[in-house]
Design an enzyme around this catalytic site. Sequence first.
Site, PDB file in Angstrom:
ATOM      1  N   CYS A  82       0.805  -1.227   0.000  1.00 51.03           N
ATOM      2  CA  CYS A  82       0.000   0.000   0.000  1.00 51.03           C
ATOM      3  C   CYS A  82       0.832   1.269   0.000  1.00 51.03           C
ATOM      4  O   CYS A  82       0.296   2.358  -0.230  1.00 51.03           O
ATOM      5  CB  CYS A  82      -0.962  -0.004   1.184  1.00 51.03           C
ATOM      6  SG  CYS A  82      -2.098  -1.406   1.177  1.00 51.03           S
ATOM      7  N   GLY A 118      -6.149 -10.362  -1.621  1.00 50.61           N
ATOM      8  CA  GLY A 118      -5.693 -11.738  -1.418  1.00 50.61           C
ATOM      9  C   GLY A 118      -4.366 -11.982  -2.115  1.00 50.61           C
ATOM     10  O   GLY A 118      -3.897 -11.170  -2.903  1.00 50.61           O
ATOM     11  N   CYS A 214     -12.017   1.141   3.859  1.00 50.28           N
ATOM     12  CA  CYS A 214     -11.964   1.733   2.524  1.00 50.28           C
ATOM     13  C   CYS A 214     -12.249   0.663   1.470  1.00 50.28           C
ATOM     14  O   CYS A 214     -11.972  -0.515   1.685  1.00 50.28           O
ATOM     15  CB  CYS A 214     -10.609   2.385   2.275  1.00 50.28           C
ATOM     16  SG  CYS A 214      -9.270   1.210   1.931  1.00 50.28           S
TER      17      CYS A 214
END
Length: 394
Positions: A82, A118, A214
């Site tokens: 991220c 995933g 989110c």
Amino acid sequence: MSRDVFVSGVGMIPFTKPGVGEPYQQMAARATRQALADAGIGYDLVQQAYVGYVYGDSTAGQSALYEVGMSGIPIVNVNNNCSTGSTALFLARQAVASGAADCVLALGFEQMSPGALGSVFKDRPSPFDRFDKATEELVGHGEIPLALRYFGGAGLAHMQQYGTKLSTFAKIRAKASRHAANNPLALFRTVVTEEEVLNTPVMWPGVMTRLMACPPTCGAAAAIVCSEEFATRHGLKRNVRIKAQAMTTDGPATFEARDMREVVGFSMAKAAADQVYEAAGIAPQDVDVVELHDCFAHNELISYEALGLCPPGGAEKFIVDGDNSYGGKVVTNPSGGLLSKGHPLGATGLAQCYELTHQLRGTAEKRQVEGARLALQHNLGLGGACVVTLYERV
């Protein structure tokens, strides 16, 4: 040798739900062209590019930028979960600061699928094995998707230590919606109340409802960074400077502390923020506006404390007093954050850069933080990496 680095151009396209938008090449090319146009230069003046994405094949960065031009420059593909977008920015800034290049593009994009994140490669050990094991030992609840267990578990640890209420996380989400209402690039712009957040479907009883997480989205964002000499020679904007930046990875506390807040990067974020404050010679209280990594409302809350915006255990009061919004101590996520924009992993860090650049330029329109001079960016990736960047209005 370390030179000043300026953000002279930024671009961002509206984020969309998976399956609705364009393929990644078109999204990335649009964001890049916007950044080039904002800087006022052609692609031929870009000397290097760092391109971030998480879900994509190798050299997707080349494929995306070939839509803009094929100039033969070095293109480096970046994947740091991220924090991918801000890692691309970190590398671009480093190239300019070191003198290796004078004008560099940082680009981030993501073409995501619906549903929970995933693993793609099932035939080898996961980089999350240690994190999953720690999470299972600390919170259990194997029926809940792992990302929710990570960050919900971190929020639960705060609740257990300080008595933090579920409604406090709902207040964060409600605040995000009020900010996003003024952002035409946010995916979710409907204002929701604290009560409405609490009344959405329960993801983890007593810990999380759906609106506190989110959504996965698709999108792209980009930035042009350059040296002062290059900006002067080509007439580029020099009103936003990267004053300090730090990138950290996990330390022993991540697992040894036996605390879910550490598993999701509390000390990693604190270390990066502390390095930035020291390098810039400022205190957290000097910051006017922050874009931080609110993948879950729970992470926004614990990030207030990691970044020093409030003391340990003080996040709930910080929120209840309204110190995280307009009229308070520091405006957090004026864009609406990940909770309202969505989170296309590779694009998020550069979307934060886009927002803060406009805040410091004074061009954020209805979202404008009055008199913003110092802006802090916090982008976190589990596994792990955290990038904290301080921008200064010049």
